[in-house]
Design an enzyme around this catalytic site. Structure first.
Site, PDB file in Angstrom:
ATOM      1  N   VAL A 104      39.602  18.531  -1.591  1.00 14.13           N
ATOM      2  CA  VAL A 104      38.709  16.917  -1.340  1.00 14.13           C
ATOM      3  C   VAL A 104      39.577  16.506  -2.664  1.00 14.13           C
ATOM      4  O   VAL A 104      39.911  16.926  -3.747  1.00 14.13           O
ATOM      5  CB  VAL A 104      37.259  16.972  -1.601  1.00 14.13           C
ATOM      6  CG1 VAL A 104      36.987  15.584  -1.693  1.00 14.13           C
ATOM      7  CG2 VAL A 104      36.641  18.029  -0.557  1.00 14.13           C
ATOM      8  N   CYS A 105      39.977  15.127  -2.255  1.00 12.95           N
ATOM      9  CA  CYS A 105      40.563  14.195  -2.985  1.00 12.95           C
ATOM     10  C   CYS A 105      41.863  14.574  -3.775  1.00 12.95           C
ATOM     11  O   CYS A 105      42.831  15.389  -3.055  1.00 12.95           O
ATOM     12  CB  CYS A 105      39.703  13.888  -4.322  1.00 12.95           C
ATOM     13  SG  CYS A 105      39.804  12.497  -5.258  1.00 12.95           S
ATOM     14  N   THR A 106      42.078  14.740  -5.343  1.00 11.13           N
ATOM     15  CA  THR A 106      43.177  15.363  -5.850  1.00 11.13           C
ATOM     16  C   THR A 106      43.336  16.771  -5.825  1.00 11.13           C
ATOM     17  O   THR A 106      44.343  17.220  -6.536  1.00 11.13           O
ATOM     18  CB  THR A 106      43.494  14.561  -7.091  1.00 11.13           C
ATOM     19  OG1 THR A 106      42.335  14.784  -8.009  1.00 11.13           O
ATOM     20  CG2 THR A 106      43.721  13.015  -6.971  1.00 11.13           C
ATOM     21  N   GLY A 107      42.116  17.432  -5.403  1.00 11.35           N
ATOM     22  CA  GLY A 107      42.294  19.012  -5.107  1.00 11.35           C
ATOM     23  C   GLY A 107      43.543  19.419  -4.412  1.00 11.35           C
ATOM     24  O   GLY A 107      43.981  20.428  -4.558  1.00 11.35           O
ATOM     25  N   GLY A 154      40.291  12.843   1.943  1.00  9.69           N
ATOM     26  CA  GLY A 154      40.949  11.857   1.190  1.00  9.69           C
ATOM     27  C   GLY A 154      39.976  11.784  -0.209  1.00  9.69           C
ATOM     28  O   GLY A 154      39.379  12.680  -0.689  1.00  9.69           O
TER      29      GLY A 154
END
Lengths: 231, 231
Positions: A104-107, A154
């Protein structure tokens, strides 16, 4: 749960993570039948998010069973995670056998730094999409990108949509629908500014300005990781 | 934060809460400028959610400053909270002076048990709306119900929409929009089943069946609270 779990899902947590990156999908996963959700870290010591929320890990890397779903959240701590050997080794190990390798996200930047996203399409928080591309990943701008066994969401709140899609893949659409209704997920955002495409240039620049320090620090690390990975 | 906070927001946490009821709005509130977000409980001992997530309180009831926003989440533990004198007294005390008295999900049943919602319109998780009405509260079926200084969200995921609306009230729309874009809140639910109105009867009955035990236990408590309140 008294029955042995059919599915093991592991969410990696780390200092300076964005808590909703973890808690959004965690809420969905915890409602999946026959599923054990692990909050993973090096030790069982408390982990503090950027927002000041302290969450306890449930399982150490060393004690983690073979995962069906490996999930990595993002947040400012992502920059340190991209060079944390212990974290990267754990991701590589679990990534070999997990049914789904997810973020998720910048993971997704962390997964990419572990060499787990090259040759795949993946999502990232909108302000870091260019950095994901630098790591040899084909960037998708959909809210949740599915490419074979990689499912990536995202920015931050995408974790809920992401969680439901993972639930549908693992347990079927009927179960995912049940969870969606149980969580009353019928969103009504107060403003139409949730993506850079509909927010407009001024707001996009304001958010980039707010996150300037992190974006810069991440860019330096991303360039170093790209060099290490030879991409 | 080095500057003294302009706003104090308190999220009550309790055993057997639904973690996303808390973590959704917490993520939004934590991004508000000049804001101190408190995770409140009787002690600083860890609190375990229904989903098995352990979160640490930051502030005890006794050490809590006068709050600008008082927020109560829901979850299975709500039934016990409705008769917990220490919790109800704390809510009554802060409710007298808070700028906004708010809740997410079945947290509105707790606020109502504390006598803080009678004469107001308020929201609740869809499966508990009839119980909120029994407590003398006018039930709104909107995702977020605003009635004077009461702002209440529907079930679980409504906490994000709710959080952004509270942010807009306290800090203005421009700040709320910035937070919405930062959190990339541009939801794309995978199915159109997030409310009882669009999920259809079969799915609604399945979810009610899943939650049967809690709905029954809550109903017994709601009837007792209604009697105590004389409504």
């Amino acid at each position: 749960m008294t029955n042995p779990a059919k599915y093991h899902i592991g969410l990696v947590i780390f200092p300076d993570m964005t808590q909703l990156d973890v808690t959004g999908p965690h809420q969905v996963f915890a409602l999946m039948p026959e599923t054990h959700v692990h909050l993973l870290w090096k030790t069982l010591q408390p982990v503090i998010s950027t927002e000041g929320m302290t969450i306890l890990p449930t399982t150490t890397f060393d004690n983690c069973p073979s995962l069906d779903v490996l999930c990595v959240p993002g947040g400012a701590g992502q920059v340190d995670m991209m060079v944390d050997t212990e974290v990267l080794e754990f991701l590589k190990l679990q990534g070999k056998t997990a049914k789904y390798v997810t973020s998720v996200c910048t993971g997704s930047l962390i997964l990419a730094a572990a060499g787990l996203l090259q040759g795949y399409r993946a999502a990232c928080h909108w302000a870091f999409r260019d950095q994901l591309a630098m790591l040899g990943v084909e960037v998708g701008t959909e809210r949740v990108v599915i490419d074979r066994d990689r499912i990536t969401g995202g920015g931050v709140t995408a974790g809920i949509d992401f969680g439901l899609i993972v639930a549908a893949h693992l347990c079927g659409e009927e179960t995912a629908k049940l969870i969606q209704l149980l969580l009353e997920y019928n969103p009504a955002p107060p403003f139409n500014v949730g993506s850079p495409e509909n927010a407009g240039k001024v707001l996009v620049e304001q958010v980039k300005k707010l996150g300037e320090q992190l974006i810069k620090a991440s860019l330096i690390q991303t360039k170093q990781s790209a060099k290490l990975l030879g991409v």
